[in-house]
Write a protein that holds these residues in place. Structure first.
Motif, mmCIF file in Angstrom:
data_model
loop_
_atom_site.group_PDB
_atom_site.id
_atom_site.type_symbol
_atom_site.label_atom_id
_atom_site.label_comp_id
_atom_site.label_asym_id
_atom_site.label_seq_id
_atom_site.Cartn_x
_atom_site.Cartn_y
_atom_site.Cartn_z
ATOM 1 N N TYR A 121 10.812 -58.668 -16.805
ATOM 2 C CA TYR A 121 11.292 -58.428 -18.170
ATOM 3 C C TYR A 121 12.603 -57.651 -18.151
ATOM 4 C CZ TYR A 121 11.725 -56.425 -22.785
ATOM 5 O OH TYR A 121 12.210 -56.029 -23.995
ATOM 6 N N THR A 124 15.371 -59.898 -16.860
ATOM 7 C CA THR A 124 15.858 -60.882 -17.829
ATOM 8 C C THR A 124 16.624 -60.230 -18.967
ATOM 9 O OG1 THR A 124 13.750 -60.873 -19.015
ATOM 10 C CG2 THR A 124 14.086 -62.611 -17.389
ATOM 11 N N GLU A 125 16.133 -59.120 -19.473
ATOM 12 C CA GLU A 125 16.773 -58.477 -20.620
ATOM 13 C C GLU A 125 18.071 -57.764 -20.264
ATOM 14 O OE1 GLU A 125 16.107 -58.469 -24.004
ATOM 15 O OE2 GLU A 125 14.745 -60.081 -23.451
ATOM 16 N N SER A 137 18.881 -63.454 -28.398
ATOM 17 C CA SER A 137 18.147 -62.554 -27.513
ATOM 18 C C SER A 137 16.935 -62.095 -28.307
ATOM 19 C CB SER A 137 19.011 -61.363 -27.103
ATOM 20 O OG SER A 137 18.248 -60.479 -26.334
ATOM 21 N N ASN A 140 16.700 -57.686 -29.009
ATOM 22 C CA ASN A 140 17.992 -57.000 -29.078
ATOM 23 C C ASN A 140 17.847 -55.500 -29.277
ATOM 24 O OD1 ASN A 140 19.858 -58.965 -28.659
ATOM 25 N ND2 ASN A 140 20.204 -59.414 -30.819
ATOM 26 N N LYS A 145 12.532 -53.228 -26.813
ATOM 27 C CA LYS A 145 12.500 -53.181 -25.354
ATOM 28 C C LYS A 145 11.574 -52.069 -24.875
ATOM 29 C CE LYS A 145 16.955 -55.175 -24.825
ATOM 30 N NZ LYS A 145 18.222 -55.367 -24.534
#
Length: 172
Positions: A121, A124-125, A137, A140, A145
């Motif tokens: 995660y 990817t972020e 996204s 964002n 997150k």
């Protein structure tokens, strides 16, 4: 006489065979030769441990559900967007590992899988989405997150704690 010493009996709690001379079951620790109050105390501790395992497992289920959710979100959003097929393909490919990790976590060692999922995660972020230039996204906002990372961390800790509690009390 030697045959009597090696004869076995079944544990009333876990039904495994234990030697007649054993005061406690060698598998579960049930006090076979103990008083009724000792046996009741043992059963009470096992009942509390089982309840605690069930409570902790709810956190594990949340984390597994989150993996499925993120995967499906990537897939469905990118398939519905009016973007070139390359971007759709990239979105679907980002969703598939989350679903796969969810399936693996529901069957095997979730504490390790959640840490792998957290690493994926964050990768990817933070790294991958900067280079893919996808039109959307999914997470964002910083709070999103942090929420995703927190659920995966809590799920990992809960799975680890649950495994240790099961081992300690020999709950299957």
């Amino acid at each position: 006489m030697a045959a009597d010493v090696l004869s076995t009996q079944k544990c009333p709690h876990c039904h495994s065979k234990t030697l007649v001379l054993d005061k406690k079951c060698t598998e579960c620790g049930f006090p076979i030769e103990g008083s009724q109050s000792q046996q009741d105390t043992f059963l009470s501790k096992i009942k509390k441990a089982r309840k605690r395992v069930q409570e902790v497992q709810s956190f594990v289920k949340w984390a597994i559900s989150l993996l499925y959710f993120i995967g499906m979100l990537y897939i469905f959003i990118f398939l519905r967007l009016q973007v070139p097929w390359g971007a759709k393909w990239a979105g679907v490919m980002l969703g598939m590992p989350y679903i796969t990790l969810g399936i693996i976590a529901s069957r095997y060692k979730p504490s390790i899988i959640f840490m792998v999922a957290l690493a994926f995660y964050l990768f990817t972020e933070i790294v991958l989405l900067q280079y893919l230039h996808l039109p959307v996204s999914l997470f964002n906002q910083l709070w999103a997150k942090i929420t995703v990372a927190s659920i995966l961390i809590v799920g990992s800790i809960a799975a680890y704690y649950s495994d240790k509690l099961k081992q300690k009390t020999k709950i299957s």
